[in-house]
Design a protein around this motif. Structure first.
Motif, PDB file in Angstrom:
ATOM      1  N   LYS A  85       0.848  -1.820   0.400  1.00 18.43           N
ATOM      2  CA  LYS A  85       0.110  -0.131  -0.248  1.00 18.43           C
ATOM      3  C   LYS A  85       0.956   1.177   0.216  1.00 18.43           C
ATOM      4  O   LYS A  85       1.837   1.458   0.866  1.00 18.43           O
ATOM      5  N   ASN A  86       0.780   2.137  -1.069  1.00 12.56           N
ATOM      6  CA  ASN A  86       1.001   3.283  -1.014  1.00 12.56           C
ATOM      7  C   ASN A  86       2.611   3.446  -1.032  1.00 12.56           C
ATOM      8  O   ASN A  86       3.460   3.951  -0.345  1.00 12.56           O
ATOM      9  N   ARG A 100      -0.299   2.613  -5.462  1.00  7.99           N
ATOM     10  CA  ARG A 100      -1.559   3.023  -3.978  1.00  7.99           C
ATOM     11  C   ARG A 100      -1.699   1.280  -3.463  1.00  7.99           C
ATOM     12  O   ARG A 100      -2.209   1.452  -2.688  1.00  7.99           O
ATOM     13  N   ASN A 101      -2.279   0.481  -4.372  1.00  6.39           N
ATOM     14  CA  ASN A 101      -1.915  -0.699  -3.202  1.00  6.39           C
ATOM     15  C   ASN A 101      -1.521  -1.957  -4.857  1.00  6.39           C
ATOM     16  O   ASN A 101      -2.126  -1.729  -6.395  1.00  6.39           O
TER      17      ASN A 101
END
Length: 459
Positions: A85-86, A100-101
């Motif tokens: 994530k991120n 982002r994911n």
């Protein structure tokens, strides 16, 4: 932990706190990265240990092992599962890339990307599919979706990559430039809500992308530029790009298209046809400069509600003693027209309007000149011919209709400046070239008479 000039080795690291529970080992050198990771690593923990912080809401979770060859990535192997994530991608580009994911599974020679949401600058993309490795290639079979994408992002990445490469010496370039020889084959199916290039927007934009290791081939399957169907092909290689596309419209409503193309600065109704064939070949970030082709457009039976250039043209001619305000004022009333036609050539970002005609209920306009799409400027010579302008010569017969033994009597004007709000001035009859007159007379099958405007001050 062991560190030498050529290698960094973390034999084993184990971290556990409120947010993190992970064990890992890693070995880095100029040729390879070997690592194993199991557990969850939160950014809050990472940032208390390392000098280069992660994003405040970043995390990495999984159970995987990786052996990565920096100079020959196709020989690399990864096995296990990972959720991220991120996560920033450190490629040194001017456009930041952030995952982002991501959820993926790697086994044997295959990566299964269940989902990957990537942000490139301000653009967000979602990828799903598989990547397979072999001794020679990466093979992809993936779907890419996005609400929309701006081509300027690609130009910025290409421009930034070139700057970074030029700033390195030849030795550094050889060691760090493995992406230049990144071997990729397969298919990528794109479904974008829109694709934007400069002021133009294709909505939607669906295409298949084929890769053979040397060429990226893009074939448009469903694309519409303000309602105008756009089909064709684009090939991208290390040396640049080549484009061959066709734009077409048949019996379409004009108003939605003209409002879209003009950003609502022009409002005209009617039914229109269009055809354009465009080709280009050149460097990817400057390919618009090599654009060339031809176009033709026609519209019929509509109403003109808004056009700044037409309004200024009619206002100017209305000031003359020849016309005395008999032409309509577009600020006060709409204008019916029977037909509009235009055709010409396109080179780079310049549209060469070889001939354009507007046949309205109370006047006609003939025009020739250029439109600069990049700078959004116009430079046209035009002839304005009012109906009833010269009684007994034109009379009440439609301006651009067939006149038995008559001629079109017109006043010359210059339309120049900003495309949405140009300046309009009178033009000397001698400034209208014989070639322009010849084209128009052959098109209309009528002789054209040009007269000098008479202003009130000259009475």
């Amino acid at each position: 932990l062991t560190k030498t000039l050529d290698e960094l080795s973390v034999h084993e690291i184990s971290i556990k706190d409120r947010d993190t529970d992970v064990t890992a080992n890693v070995m880095l050198n100029k040729k390879t990265i070997d690592m194993a990771f199991k557990g969850i690593l939160a950014s809050s923990t990472f940032n208390t240990i390392f000098a280069h912080p992660m994003s405040s809401d970043s995390s990495l979770k999984g159970d995987f092992r990786a052996h990565i060859l920096l100079k020959d990535p196709k020989q690399s192997r990864v096995e296990g599962v990972m959720d991220g994530k991120n996560l920033s991608i450190p490629l040194g580009l001017t456009v930041p890339l952030i995952v982002r994911n991501i959820t993926l599974e790697a086994k044997d020679e295959n990566f299964i990307i269940k989902t990957a949401q990537i942000k490139a600058g301000e653009q967000e993309l979602t990828l799903t599919g598989t990547i397979s490795t072999s001794p020679s290639w990466f093979t992809v079979d993936m779907d890419l979706t996005s609400d929309g994408f701006d081509w300027e992002t690609v130009e910025n990445i290409v421009r930034g990559t070139k700057i970074a490469k030029d700033s390195k010496d030849s030795k550094d370039s050889k060691e760090a430039g493995f992406l230049e020889n990144f071997p990729l084959k397969g298919t990528l199916r794109m479904q974008l809500g829109y694709l934007k290039y400069r002021q133009f927007k294709w909505e939607p934009f669906h295409a298949d992308v084929s890769l053979d290791g040397k060429t990226i081939h893009i074939r448009s399957k469903k694309a519409a530029l303000c309602g105008i169907s756009t089909t064709g092909d684009m090939d991208i290689t290390a040396g640049g790009a080549e484009i061959d596309v066709a734009l077409s419209a048949k019996n379409l409503e004009l108003e939605p298209t003209i409002l879209c193309i003009s950003d609502k600065k022009v409002d005209v109704t009617g039914i229109f046809d269009m055809k354009a064939d465009l080709k280009a070949k050149g460097k990817l970030d400057t390919i618009a400069k090599s654009l060339n082709g031809s176009f033709s457009v026609s519209a019929k039976k509509g109403k003109i509600f808004k056009s700044q250039s037409l309004d200024k043209t009619l206002d100017l001619v209305n000031e003359t003693e020849n016309v005395k305000g008999k032409l309509p004022d577009l600020n006060k009333t709409m204008i019916d027209y029977r037909a509009f036609t235009a055709s010409g050539k396109i080179k780079e970002h310049m549209v060469d309007v070889e001939q354009a005609t507007l046949d309205a209920s109370t006047f006609g306009i003939l025009a020739q000149g250029q439109v600069d799409l990049y700078n959004q400027t116009v430079d046209l010579n035009a002839l304005v011919a009012p109906v009833n302008f010269a009684q007994g010569i034109v009379g009440k017969i439609p301006v651009l209709g067939h006149l038995m033994g008559g001629s079109i009597v017109s006043i010359p004007v210059k339309i120049r400046g900003n495309l949405s709000d140009p300046e309009v001035t009178f033009l000397s009859p001698s400034a209208i070239g014989s070639a322009f007159l010849g084209i128009m007379e052959r098109t209309l099958k009528l002789p054209i008479t040009i007269i000098e405007p008479v202003l009130p001050a000259k009475k």
